[in-house]
Design a protein around this motif. Structure first.
Motif, PDB file in Angstrom:
ATOM      1  N   MET A   1       0.824  -1.202   0.000  1.00  0.00           N
ATOM      2  CA  MET A   1       0.000   0.000   0.000  1.00  0.00           C
ATOM      3  C   MET A   1       0.862   1.258   0.000  1.00  0.00           C
ATOM      4  SD  MET A   1      -2.974  -1.101   2.698  1.00  0.00           S
ATOM      5  CE  MET A   1      -3.634   0.528   2.713  1.00  0.00           C
ATOM      6  N   LYS A   2       1.986   1.225   0.710  1.00  0.00           N
ATOM      7  CA  LYS A   2       2.852   2.392   0.742  1.00  0.00           C
ATOM      8  C   LYS A   2       3.520   2.622  -0.602  1.00  0.00           C
ATOM      9  CE  LYS A   2       3.795   3.055   5.595  1.00  0.00           C
ATOM     10  NZ  LYS A   2       3.185   4.383   5.560  1.00  0.00           N
ATOM     11  N   GLU A   3       3.856   1.537  -1.305  1.00  0.00           N
ATOM     12  CA  GLU A   3       4.443   1.708  -2.631  1.00  0.00           C
ATOM     13  C   GLU A   3       3.448   2.372  -3.585  1.00  0.00           C
ATOM     14  OE1 GLU A   3       5.793  -2.040  -3.972  1.00  0.00           O
ATOM     15  OE2 GLU A   3       7.402  -2.200  -2.483  1.00  0.00           O
ATOM     16  N   ILE A   4       2.179   1.924  -3.511  1.00  0.00           N
ATOM     17  CA  ILE A   4       1.155   2.538  -4.357  1.00  0.00           C
ATOM     18  C   ILE A   4       0.989   4.009  -3.998  1.00  0.00           C
ATOM     19  CG2 ILE A   4      -1.298   2.492  -4.941  1.00  0.00           C
ATOM     20  CD1 ILE A   4      -1.244  -0.539  -4.362  1.00  0.00           C
ATOM     21  N   ARG A   5       1.030   4.292  -2.717  1.00  0.00           N
ATOM     22  CA  ARG A   5       0.897   5.681  -2.269  1.00  0.00           C
ATOM     23  C   ARG A   5       2.051   6.537  -2.781  1.00  0.00           C
ATOM     24  NH1 ARG A   5       0.573   6.395   4.017  1.00  0.00           N
ATOM     25  NH2 ARG A   5      -1.245   5.064   3.633  1.00  0.00           N
ATOM     26  N   GLU A   6       3.263   5.999  -2.744  1.00  0.00           N
ATOM     27  CA  GLU A   6       4.417   6.762  -3.213  1.00  0.00           C
ATOM     28  C   GLU A   6       4.305   7.056  -4.704  1.00  0.00           C
ATOM     29  OE1 GLU A   6       7.832   4.543  -2.130  1.00  0.00           O
ATOM     30  OE2 GLU A   6       7.486   4.750   0.025  1.00  0.00           O
ATOM     31  N   GLN A   7       3.803   6.059  -5.461  1.00  0.00           N
ATOM     32  CA  GLN A   7       3.633   6.301  -6.899  1.00  0.00           C
ATOM     33  C   GLN A   7       2.622   7.405  -7.147  1.00  0.00           C
ATOM     34  OE1 GLN A   7       2.591   2.521  -8.604  1.00  0.00           O
ATOM     35  NE2 GLN A   7       4.609   1.589  -8.231  1.00  0.00           N
ATOM     36  N   ARG A   8       1.530   7.389  -6.404  1.00  0.00           N
ATOM     37  CA  ARG A   8       0.523   8.442  -6.571  1.00  0.00           C
ATOM     38  C   ARG A   8       1.086   9.812  -6.185  1.00  0.00           C
ATOM     39  NH1 ARG A   8      -4.992   5.795  -3.993  1.00  0.00           N
ATOM     40  NH2 ARG A   8      -5.250   4.118  -5.540  1.00  0.00           N
ATOM     41  N   VAL A   9       1.882   9.811  -5.129  1.00  0.00           N
ATOM     42  CA  VAL A   9       2.472  11.091  -4.703  1.00  0.00           C
ATOM     43  C   VAL A   9       3.418  11.617  -5.771  1.00  0.00           C
ATOM     44  CG1 VAL A   9       4.028  12.137  -3.025  1.00  0.00           C
ATOM     45  CG2 VAL A   9       2.171  10.664  -2.255  1.00  0.00           C
ATOM     46  N   ARG A  10       4.242  10.703  -6.373  1.00  0.00           N
ATOM     47  CA  ARG A  10       5.171  11.154  -7.404  1.00  0.00           C
ATOM     48  C   ARG A  10       4.447  11.648  -8.640  1.00  0.00           C
ATOM     49  NH1 ARG A  10       8.435   6.826  -5.484  1.00  0.00           N
ATOM     50  NH2 ARG A  10       7.461   5.380  -6.968  1.00  0.00           N
ATOM     51  N   SER A  11       3.371  10.938  -8.999  1.00  0.00           N
ATOM     52  CA  SER A  11       2.608  11.396 -10.162  1.00  0.00           C
ATOM     53  C   SER A  11       1.958  12.747  -9.904  1.00  0.00           C
ATOM     54  CB  SER A  11       1.542  10.347 -10.537  1.00  0.00           C
ATOM     55  OG  SER A  11       0.605  10.212  -9.476  1.00  0.00           O
ATOM     56  N   GLY A  12       1.435  12.932  -8.696  1.00  0.00           N
ATOM     57  CA  GLY A  12       0.857  14.235  -8.357  1.00  0.00           C
ATOM     58  C   GLY A  12       1.898  15.339  -8.381  1.00  0.00           C
ATOM     59  N   ARG A  13       3.121  15.011  -7.914  1.00  0.00           N
ATOM     60  CA  ARG A  13       4.175  16.018  -7.931  1.00  0.00           C
ATOM     61  C   ARG A  13       4.552  16.382  -9.365  1.00  0.00           C
ATOM     62  NH1 ARG A  13       9.668  13.993  -5.539  1.00  0.00           N
ATOM     63  NH2 ARG A  13       9.459  12.800  -7.483  1.00  0.00           N
ATOM     64  N   ASP A  14       4.628  15.381 -10.245  1.00  0.00           N
ATOM     65  CA  ASP A  14       4.976  15.680 -11.642  1.00  0.00           C
ATOM     66  C   ASP A  14       3.919  16.532 -12.306  1.00  0.00           C
ATOM     67  OD1 ASP A  14       7.232  14.213 -11.248  1.00  0.00           O
ATOM     68  OD2 ASP A  14       6.388  12.364 -12.115  1.00  0.00           O
ATOM     69  N   SER A  15       2.635  16.221 -12.028  1.00  0.00           N
ATOM     70  CA  SER A  15       1.573  17.006 -12.646  1.00  0.00           C
ATOM     71  C   SER A  15       1.567  18.435 -12.130  1.00  0.00           C
ATOM     72  CB  SER A  15       0.217  16.344 -12.377  1.00  0.00           C
ATOM     73  OG  SER A  15      -0.042  16.321 -10.976  1.00  0.00           O
ATOM     74  N   SER A  16       1.865  18.617 -10.841  1.00  0.00           N
ATOM     75  CA  SER A  16       1.913  19.984 -10.302  1.00  0.00           C
ATOM     76  C   SER A  16       3.073  20.756 -10.903  1.00  0.00           C
ATOM     77  CB  SER A  16       2.025  19.937  -8.778  1.00  0.00           C
ATOM     78  OG  SER A  16       3.240  19.324  -8.392  1.00  0.00           O
ATOM     79  N   ALA A  17       4.182  20.078 -11.151  1.00  0.00           N
ATOM     80  CA  ALA A  17       5.315  20.769 -11.774  1.00  0.00           C
ATOM     81  C   ALA A  17       4.965  21.208 -13.181  1.00  0.00           C
ATOM     82  CB  ALA A  17       6.538  19.849 -11.790  1.00  0.00           C
ATOM     83  N   ARG A  18       4.270  20.317 -13.925  1.00  0.00           N
ATOM     84  CA  ARG A  18       3.855  20.726 -15.269  1.00  0.00           C
ATOM     85  C   ARG A  18       2.869  21.875 -15.217  1.00  0.00           C
ATOM     86  NH1 ARG A  18       3.624  15.081 -15.983  1.00  0.00           N
ATOM     87  NH2 ARG A  18       1.362  15.123 -15.694  1.00  0.00           N
ATOM     88  N   GLY A  19       1.988  21.846 -14.223  1.00  0.00           N
ATOM     89  CA  GLY A  19       1.020  22.932 -14.101  1.00  0.00           C
ATOM     90  C   GLY A  19       1.704  24.262 -13.821  1.00  0.00           C
ATOM     91  N   ARG A  20       2.741  24.245 -13.008  1.00  0.00           N
ATOM     92  CA  ARG A  20       3.450  25.496 -12.735  1.00  0.00           C
ATOM     93  C   ARG A  20       4.160  26.001 -13.982  1.00  0.00           C
ATOM     94  NH1 ARG A  20       4.680  22.890  -7.876  1.00  0.00           N
ATOM     95  NH2 ARG A  20       6.710  22.224  -8.686  1.00  0.00           N
ATOM     96  N   ARG A  21       4.728  25.061 -14.758  1.00  0.00           N
ATOM     97  CA  ARG A  21       5.412  25.513 -15.976  1.00  0.00           C
ATOM     98  C   ARG A  21       4.431  26.093 -16.979  1.00  0.00           C
ATOM     99  NH1 ARG A  21       8.393  20.683 -15.177  1.00  0.00           N
ATOM    100  NH2 ARG A  21       7.061  19.598 -16.669  1.00  0.00           N
ATOM    101  N   GLU A  22       3.221  25.493 -17.052  1.00  0.00           N
ATOM    102  CA  GLU A  22       2.236  25.979 -18.003  1.00  0.00           C
ATOM    103  C   GLU A  22       1.426  27.158 -17.474  1.00  0.00           C
ATOM    104  OE1 GLU A  22      -0.093  22.626 -18.837  1.00  0.00           O
ATOM    105  OE2 GLU A  22       1.508  21.473 -19.811  1.00  0.00           O
ATOM    106  N   GLY A  23       1.655  27.533 -16.223  1.00  0.00           N
ATOM    107  CA  GLY A  23       0.925  28.662 -15.641  1.00  0.00           C
ATOM    108  C   GLY A  23      -0.513  28.354 -15.345  1.00  0.00           C
ATOM    109  N   SER A  24      -0.815  27.111 -15.077  1.00  0.00           N
ATOM    110  CA  SER A  24      -2.203  26.722 -14.823  1.00  0.00           C
ATOM    111  C   SER A  24      -2.610  27.177 -13.428  1.00  0.00           C
ATOM    112  CB  SER A  24      -2.370  25.202 -14.951  1.00  0.00           C
ATOM    113  OG  SER A  24      -1.566  24.553 -13.979  1.00  0.00           O
ATOM    114  N   ALA A  25      -3.907  27.073 -13.171  1.00  0.00           N
ATOM    115  CA  ALA A  25      -4.450  27.519 -11.885  1.00  0.00           C
ATOM    116  C   ALA A  25      -4.356  26.456 -10.811  1.00  0.00           C
ATOM    117  CB  ALA A  25      -5.911  27.928 -12.059  1.00  0.00           C
TER     118      ALA A  25
END
Length: 824
Positions: A720-744
């Protein structure tokens, strides 16, 4: 001395003026050139017959005359008169007809002028007084006694009570020796009774000043019982005062009345004071009716402010509303005995009068008048605040009645102060709305009252965190009275909460310029400098404030904090030690001392202050954590258990403290208790990885059958922790892309990044844990505890700061809540 010429008062230039002045008629220097004198000689003296005696004159010799009875001296006649110009004993005799007797030509020509005979040398010394006579000895002894009495009084004036008593006793011994000497010399009738009275009276006073009341009363009894001392009965007032200090009120009343009987009606002021004392004693005895009788008599004969106030207190004690009102009316009508202040107003057209007015504006008389008026205003204000809730159905109506009475008296300016006190009474009753409404009535009053009301309103709104209204009324108070330090402090506070520390400091400095004793302005100025990073200036402010407020705990703490910020821990410790002398039970101060000693490496002193802090406040998590770590570091794990169990009671949802309790059992070798504790933790926190990890290892080492069940649960939780870490990493990557694209979606990205960071830290901790198949003894202490980072490592760690503790608690909260923190 007959020839001494006294100089008149107007001739002050020359002290010897007149000694050489003489009539030129007697000048014998030029007689041979004086025609008148030569003519007189030729006409009278020249026709005299020559002398036929064998002895021509007395200048040559004296011829005795023989008679029947013997020889006798010749009788001078016109023929036998000695020549005035004849020589006698080798010196020329002055001619008496020409020059005054005592002045000769030989003396005038060769000797120094000395009419007073000073050339003969100094006068013989005065005869010494014989001190061996009894009378002289008595006089010397009397002088010594008087000197000792004076020294005793001066010592008492300096505050040296012990020395004054010693001098009084010595004066008593000398006086008794003086009396015995009088009796021995048979002059007992000349005993100085005034001196004896002074010695005894001073001795009794010094006994009373040194709280030796029994000795003082005995000495006063000696004076009172002696019938030779006049007016000694007045001293019974002093005896009554001593009985009052001893709280022997019955005897105090008795002696006051005895003194009152022995004082005539001519001394009315003394009788009034004694009756006032009698009334005060009756108040202490609780006999208010008797006290009222004394005070009413005084108010009818010679009213004064203190008696009027005491009369109001007595009526308040018996609850008589109407008589309280009458007594208040009498109180405000008492004459102060001071002149009108118009005499201190200088006329503009008289410069001499202006100088006189300026000179007397602050003289002793004017100061006394101001003090008397201030005391009267204090008693009136206190009486109004006391009786206002009692004379009417509500305190507001009572205040209104008092205000109406004061407005018609000589204290008309107190009416506004009573209105402000009415508002303050509303504040004490937590009725803020009525207080604000009362204070707002003063917005159209004169400047002084308006400034005071606006200052209070600003303070009220500041407490309610309505900073805009607080700033508005602070401005109003400043406009009404720019020299009001309280208004300037309130204005500075509003700027302080806006974080404009420079501007706030300017207002505080202006308040200090107007009133250098405004401690609030000085304290807030130090805080402003501290926020601005000007630590030396802040330190200077608080050092000045400490000189004014020697026992202020807040000032001492600020000084210690500033020295800590200036990296001077020794001075910080010194100021905190002074602070503990003022507030010895302050747990935070004791914990701070422990922290400073811990930083300095003095673990024993740190333990002492941390333990004292825990004793006074056993709910401070940081103190509990430090004490637990200290006992584990000193290999006393059993003692650490009680501290972590206390932390478990304070924070029952934090698994960290329960894991520490289990770890202490494990370290002390009590594996069975450790296993039970881990099982209890697993029931409460079934998804905690560390708990399952230790359960697997303990069951394996102890050969228990439950090891397989715990191992299976551990694998599920790790998955369960491994799945959680993957979700956290994916969320972090998406937030980084959002900051680069200037999203809300930047906010959610930041949150996910924080969660991911926590997950990475947990993963790193998991990697440091040993495998489940490793024996328990092989695992080191640091490897076992690395999973939850407690202060149980081989090197004792400092208690963490609040920020660090919050981060760790958030980590454990993430583990407990599971997937609820993951983004959808």
């Amino acid at each position: 001395m007959e020839n001494v010429h006294l100089v008149p008062e107007e001739e002050e230039d020359d002290l010897y003026t007149g000694y050489n002045d003489y009539n030129p008629t007697f000048d014998g220097e030029d007689l041979h050139n004086d025609e008148g004198f030569q003519q007189a000689v030729r006409t009278s003296h020249g026709r005299r017959p020559p002398m036929t005696a064998k002895y021509p004159g007395t200048a040559i010799g004296v011829r005795p005359l023989g008679t029947a009875y013997g020889f006798r001296m010749p009788v001078g006649t016109a023929m036998g008169r000695p020549m005035t110009g004849a020589v006698q004993d080798g010196a020329a005799r002055p001619m008496t007809a020409v020059r005054a007797a005592g002045y000769s030509s030989s003396i005038a020509r060769g000797s120094v002028f000395d009419p007073l005979g000073q050339s003969k040398g100094p006068a013989p010394p005065l005869e010494t007084r014989n001190e061996d006579t009894p009378e002289e000895k008595i006089k010397i002894l009397e002088k010594k006694v008087n000197d000792l009495i004076e020294e005793s009084c001066l010592a008492h004036a300096r505050g040296d009570l012990q020395l004054s008593l010693e001098k009084a006793k010595e004066a008593g011994r000398k006086e008794r020796a003086l009396v015995r000497q009088r009796e021995q010399t048979g002059t007992a009738d000349h005993i100085n009774l005034d001196l004896t009275y002074s010695v005894l009276f001073n001795l009794a006073n010094q006994y009373a000043n040194n709280d030796m009341y029994t000795e003082a009363l005995n000495t006063y009894q000696v004076i009172v019982k002696n019938k030779m001392f006049s007016n000694a009965g007045r001293l019974k007032v002093n005896m009554a005062n001593i009985y009052f200090k001893q709280k022997n009120y019955t005897k105090a009343i008795k002696f006051y009345r005895m003194a009152l009987d022995q004082i005539s009606n001519a001394h009315s002021a003394m009788r009034i004071k004694i009756m006032q004392n009698i009334g005060v004693v009756f108040i202490h005895m609780g006999q208010y009716s008797d006290a009222i009788t004394s005070f009413e008599y005084i108010m009818s004969e010679s009213p004064n402010i203190k008696t009027g106030f005491n009369l109001i207190l007595c009526y308040y004690a018996i609850g008589d509303r109407e008589r309280m009102k009458k007594a208040f009316q009498k109180l405000i009508c008492v004459p102060l005995g001071t002149d009108d202040d118009d005499k201190y107003i200088a006329p503009n057209d008289d410069p001499h009068g202006n100088m006189v007015i300026e000179a007397i504006k602050n003289d002793k008389l004017h100061q006394m008048e101001r003090e008397r008026k201030a005391l009267a205003e204090k008693y009136i204000m206190t009486s109004a605040k006391l009786i206002a809730p009692a004379i009417e159905s509500s305190f507001a109506a009572g205040f209104d009645w008092c205000v109406d009475m004061v407005k018609g008296s000589q204290y008309v300016e107190l009416a506004n102060d009573l209105e402000i006190n009415k508002a303050i009474t509303y504040l004490r009753q937590r009725d803020f709305r009525q207080a604000v409404e009362t204070l707002k009535m003063f917005e159209k009053k004169d400047s002084r009252v308006k400034s005071a009301a606006a200052t209070n309103l600003s303070f009220l709104y500041f407490l309610e965190k309505d900073y805009d209204q607080a700033d508005r009324y602070a401005e109003l108070a400043m406009s009404a009275d720019r020299y009001n330090p309280a208004a300037l402090v309130n204005k500075g506070n509003t700027e302080f909460v806006k974080e404009d520390y420079e501007k706030a400091a300017e207002f505080y400095k202006e308040a200090l310029h107007n009133d250098s004793s405004c401690t609030e302005a000085l304290y807030n100025l130090g805080l402003s400098y501290k926020r601005l990073g000007r630590l030396e200036e802040a330190l200077d402010c608080f050092l000045k404030l400490h000189a004014i407020l020697r026992n202020s705990a807040q000032v001492m703490y600020q000084l210690a904090n500033l020295y800590e910020m200036l990296e001077d821990p020794h001075q910080a410790i010194e100021w905190l030690m002074q602070l503990t002398s003022v507030t010895p039970t302050d747990a935070q101060v004791l914990a701070k001392l422990g922290d400073l000693y811990d930083n300095e490496g003095d673990k024993s002193q740190a333990f002492q202050y941390y333990y004292e802090s825990y004793r006074y406040f056993p709910s401070n998590i940081s103190v509990i954590e430090w004490l637990g770590a200290y006992y584990i570091d000193t290999q006393f794990c059993e003692k650490a258990i009680q501290y972590f169990e206390r932390a478990t009671l304070i924070q029952p949802t934090q698994v960290k403290w329960q894991l520490m309790v289990a770890s202490c059992y494990r370290r002390s070798g009590n594996y069975q208790k450790a296993l039970e504790t881990y099982k209890d933790i697993h029931r409460k926190f079934p998804e905690n990885v560390e708990c399952l990890r230790f359960l697997v290892r303990l069951c394996t080492d102890m050969g228990l059958k439950e090891v397989q069940d715990y191992a299976t649960k551990l694998k599920k939780v790790e998955k369960m922790k491994e799945i959680r870490e993957q979700r956290v990493r994916s969320g972090r990557d998406s937030s980084a892309r959002g900051r680069r694209e200037g999203s809300a979606g930047s906010d959610s990205g930041q949150s996910n990044h924080g969660t991911s960071a926590k997950g990475e830290r947990i993963s790193a901790k998991l990697k440091t844990l040993p495998g489940s198949n490793e024996p328990y003894e092989a695992s080191t202490q640091q490897e076992i505890d690395a999973s939850y980072v407690d202060p149980l490592g081989p090197q004792m760690q400092r208690p963490k700061t609040a920020a660090k503790k919050r981060t760790e608690e958030d980590e454990f909260a993430d583990e407990e809540l599971g997937d609820d923190l993951l983004p959808e």
